[in-house]
Scaffold this motif. Sequence first.
Motif, PDB file in Angstrom:
ATOM      1  N   VAL A 116      -2.378  12.911  -6.919  1.00 33.58           N
ATOM      2  CA  VAL A 116      -3.165  13.434  -5.799  1.00 33.58           C
ATOM      3  C   VAL A 116      -2.716  14.854  -5.461  1.00 33.58           C
ATOM      4  O   VAL A 116      -3.533  15.755  -5.290  1.00 33.58           O
ATOM      5  N   VAL A 117      -1.401  15.050  -5.408  1.00 36.93           N
ATOM      6  CA  VAL A 117      -0.871  16.366  -5.069  1.00 36.93           C
ATOM      7  C   VAL A 117      -1.316  17.404  -6.104  1.00 36.93           C
ATOM      8  O   VAL A 117      -1.801  18.485  -5.749  1.00 36.93           O
ATOM      9  N   LEU A 118      -1.175  17.040  -7.381  1.00 38.24           N
ATOM     10  CA  LEU A 118      -1.556  17.981  -8.437  1.00 38.24           C
ATOM     11  C   LEU A 118      -3.047  18.291  -8.381  1.00 38.24           C
ATOM     12  O   LEU A 118      -3.454  19.456  -8.500  1.00 38.24           O
ATOM     13  N   LEU A 119      -3.880  17.229  -8.186  1.00 38.23           N
ATOM     14  CA  LEU A 119      -5.331  17.433  -8.094  1.00 38.23           C
ATOM     15  C   LEU A 119      -5.646  18.392  -6.958  1.00 38.23           C
ATOM     16  O   LEU A 119      -6.430  19.332  -7.105  1.00 38.23           O
ATOM     17  N   ALA A 120      -5.032  18.139  -5.807  1.00 36.80           N
ATOM     18  CA  ALA A 120      -5.307  18.954  -4.623  1.00 36.80           C
ATOM     19  C   ALA A 120      -4.879  20.402  -4.866  1.00 36.80           C
ATOM     20  O   ALA A 120      -5.617  21.336  -4.575  1.00 36.80           O
ATOM     21  N   LEU A 121      -3.709  20.545  -5.466  1.00 33.77           N
ATOM     22  CA  LEU A 121      -3.129  21.870  -5.667  1.00 33.77           C
ATOM     23  C   LEU A 121      -3.901  22.676  -6.714  1.00 33.77           C
ATOM     24  O   LEU A 121      -4.157  23.868  -6.547  1.00 33.77           O
ATOM     25  N   LEU A 122      -4.251  22.015  -7.806  1.00 34.29           N
ATOM     26  CA  LEU A 122      -4.790  22.751  -8.943  1.00 34.29           C
ATOM     27  C   LEU A 122      -6.310  22.744  -9.002  1.00 34.29           C
ATOM     28  O   LEU A 122      -6.906  23.579  -9.673  1.00 34.29           O
ATOM     29  N   LEU A 123      -6.961  21.757  -8.360  1.00 32.67           N
ATOM     30  CA  LEU A 123      -8.405  21.618  -8.522  1.00 32.67           C
ATOM     31  C   LEU A 123      -9.151  21.819  -7.213  1.00 32.67           C
ATOM     32  O   LEU A 123      -9.928  22.759  -7.057  1.00 32.67           O
ATOM     33  N   SER A 172       0.841  -1.205   0.000  1.00 35.02           N
ATOM     34  CA  SER A 172       0.000   0.000   0.000  1.00 35.02           C
ATOM     35  C   SER A 172       0.873   1.251   0.000  1.00 35.02           C
ATOM     36  O   SER A 172       0.483   2.284  -0.523  1.00 35.02           O
ATOM     37  N   LEU A 173       2.071   1.145   0.584  1.00 37.13           N
ATOM     38  CA  LEU A 173       2.991   2.276   0.558  1.00 37.13           C
ATOM     39  C   LEU A 173       3.408   2.580  -0.878  1.00 37.13           C
ATOM     40  O   LEU A 173       3.392   3.737  -1.327  1.00 37.13           O
ATOM     41  N   VAL A 174       3.741   1.497  -1.593  1.00 36.09           N
ATOM     42  CA  VAL A 174       4.134   1.665  -2.997  1.00 36.09           C
ATOM     43  C   VAL A 174       2.983   2.258  -3.802  1.00 36.09           C
ATOM     44  O   VAL A 174       3.160   3.201  -4.579  1.00 36.09           O
ATOM     45  N   ALA A 175       1.782   1.723  -3.545  1.00 31.21           N
ATOM     46  CA  ALA A 175       0.605   2.233  -4.257  1.00 31.21           C
ATOM     47  C   ALA A 175       0.404   3.705  -3.941  1.00 31.21           C
ATOM     48  O   ALA A 175       0.146   4.522  -4.831  1.00 31.21           O
ATOM     49  N   GLY A 176       0.559   4.055  -2.661  1.00 35.23           N
ATOM     50  CA  GLY A 176       0.402   5.441  -2.240  1.00 35.23           C
ATOM     51  C   GLY A 176       1.399   6.351  -2.938  1.00 35.23           C
ATOM     52  O   GLY A 176       1.041   7.425  -3.435  1.00 35.23           O
ATOM     53  N   LEU A 177       2.641   5.888  -3.006  1.00 38.63           N
ATOM     54  CA  LEU A 177       3.671   6.670  -3.692  1.00 38.63           C
ATOM     55  C   LEU A 177       3.332   6.850  -5.162  1.00 38.63           C
ATOM     56  O   LEU A 177       3.556   7.917  -5.736  1.00 38.63           O
TER      57      LEU A 177
END
Lengths: 301, 374
Positions: A27-34, A16-21
């Motif tokens: 996720v970061v881009l979505l959060a930042l831009l949207l 799950s760590l690998v999946a999260g990475l």
Amino acid sequence: MTAVAPGRQHRLSHASLVAGLAVAPAVVLLALLLFGPALAVAVFSLTDWQIGASSFRFLGLANYQALFADRIFWTSLVNTVIYVVIVVPGTVGLGLVVALLIEAQPSLRGFYRAAHFLPVMSTMAAMAIVWGTMLHPTIGLVNRMLAEFGIPATNWLRDPRTVLPALAVIGIWQGFGFAMVLFVAGLKSVPQSLYDAAAIDGADRALDRLRVVTLPMLGPVTMFVLILTATRAFEVFDTVRVLTQGGPNFASDVLLYRLYTESFDFLRTGYGAALTVVYLVIVVLLTLTQARVLDRRVHYT
Amino acid sequence: MSGIALSAVAKSHGATPVLRGISLDIRDGEFLTLVGPSGCGKSTLLRIIAGLDAQDSGAVVIGGRVVDGLRPKDRDVAMVFQAYALYPHMSVFDNMALPLRMRRLSGAQRLPLVGALSPGRRPIEEGIRHEVEETAALLDIGHLLSRKPGQLSGGQRQRVALGRAMVRHPAVFLMDEPLSNLDAKLRVQMRAEITALHRRLGSTFVFVTHDQAEAMTMSDRVAVMMAGELIQVGAPDELYADPRDMRVAEFIGSPKINVVPAAALDQGTRAAMAAVPGASALAFRPEAADICAPAAGVLAGSITGVENLGADIFLHVAARPAHSQGALPLIVRVAPSGRRFAVGDVVGVNPDPARVLQFDAGGRRLKARERVAA
């Protein structure tokens, strides 16, 4: 058992760590831009902040109360809906018809496709000026051509009865090429064997083929085109800004133009944010319902 | 009466000939299979019979009527397609009803919504429902009528496709590799079902396949096509025992027929295989030869593989004839009850001279001396 379990747990958490990475950048881009900006807008809509101001107060829902009490907001909402109601069927219908015509005729296919796609690639603000000239009451090409047939001149963009339809026609002109390209791609993926089967079964005239094979097989594409066209029609702004500035007497005022004038002309950022939230809610709801309703009808498995 | 007569049907795609003048009489009620490797033109021929493609020259007669220029729906033919070609948005019932609706309802009656109100439609729809249900029951798909094709298994879709073809009782059924999308087990089962269907309906079936086993097991007659030409038409056993062309001999039968180039053999071996003058290739089926001691065999070599199918064992032998450059692979059938063989054993192969088929340099069959005398 007990010896195995921790090891397994360890491996699971590793996975799950690998999946999260792996999804982290998205996720970061979505959060930042949207999501971030959307959230910020939602927060601003509850304040009296003005662009450039260093402080603001929370007003609660006062902005929304003012918005819903505003007659011009309702006018612009109704205008937007009328615009969408004309542009969506017009764009989808014209795109489909042109796609069918282009695919029916093997010669010059590439040329026709490119020609009809040109409006999509053009800059709308510049094209709006061209349209403005064409629709000019005295020197415009449209009125001159109509005059040849004895039809009296109309001041298309200054008459409250014609301004919205005229803008809608420009919207259709700009958007149908995109719908056409998507339909052409969809038509290519319809298996020939279905047309063969239809010919054997007796559905071999153009309208029967359309009803039995083509239209149902274009279902998923049509759904996509509908959603896309509707969202783009709700965004109508540049033609209004360039050609009419919402006039005459708010007859062509639309949601995004209202948003723009409130936010940037009158600098009522909080009020504009409330308008944006309303606009976002409408577009998201529209997309969701269309997707829900149509999805069940166009995917056949 | 609904036989099919093809006379000199030819077709090219640009400069490439696809069919080079095919003439063929298919009898009324016959199960005829067009078989050949992919690209031989068999599907094109079927599409020409159906009216989906037009031939460049030649004529197609169905049931005594020249159908050239008639549209597919006016030819009284039905077709089953390789990928079934079911309408994915329609239920099984609507798929099967479509051919009847297109024929019996007027254009106005077929309109969505409005059509349902038009007078006279009710009794026609009743009749269609009755016939579709009857056909569905025959194919054992009555319980699937309300499903969509996407919810069915491959075998069930195949039956729906058959049902759509059967429902209007056409004189001729055209089938374009209808079994090739099924798994091996289901394919064998559907072979039997389609032949049973043919017996029950008594209609003319034209079946296209590249699988010689399907052709051999299902048909009354098989027409072998290669490179746009009809090489031989005959009953399955006739094609197997009496192929008139090397390509037919090689295409029909599994495992493949053994081919020995005459040039690879010395004088004595050629005589032992009853070679006639002019023979450039000698061929014999795996069951037309015996295994014997290396010294006693006409051909000899070591075993490279043993294929045990239970009822039969096929030995793969790498023979080394006198004038051959490399090893010549042969396959010989032996009975499972006899001697056990292992890879590496050196054995002799003794073809039965009476069952050796001989071909000239152009691949045409030469009759053996004995049979010419008889």
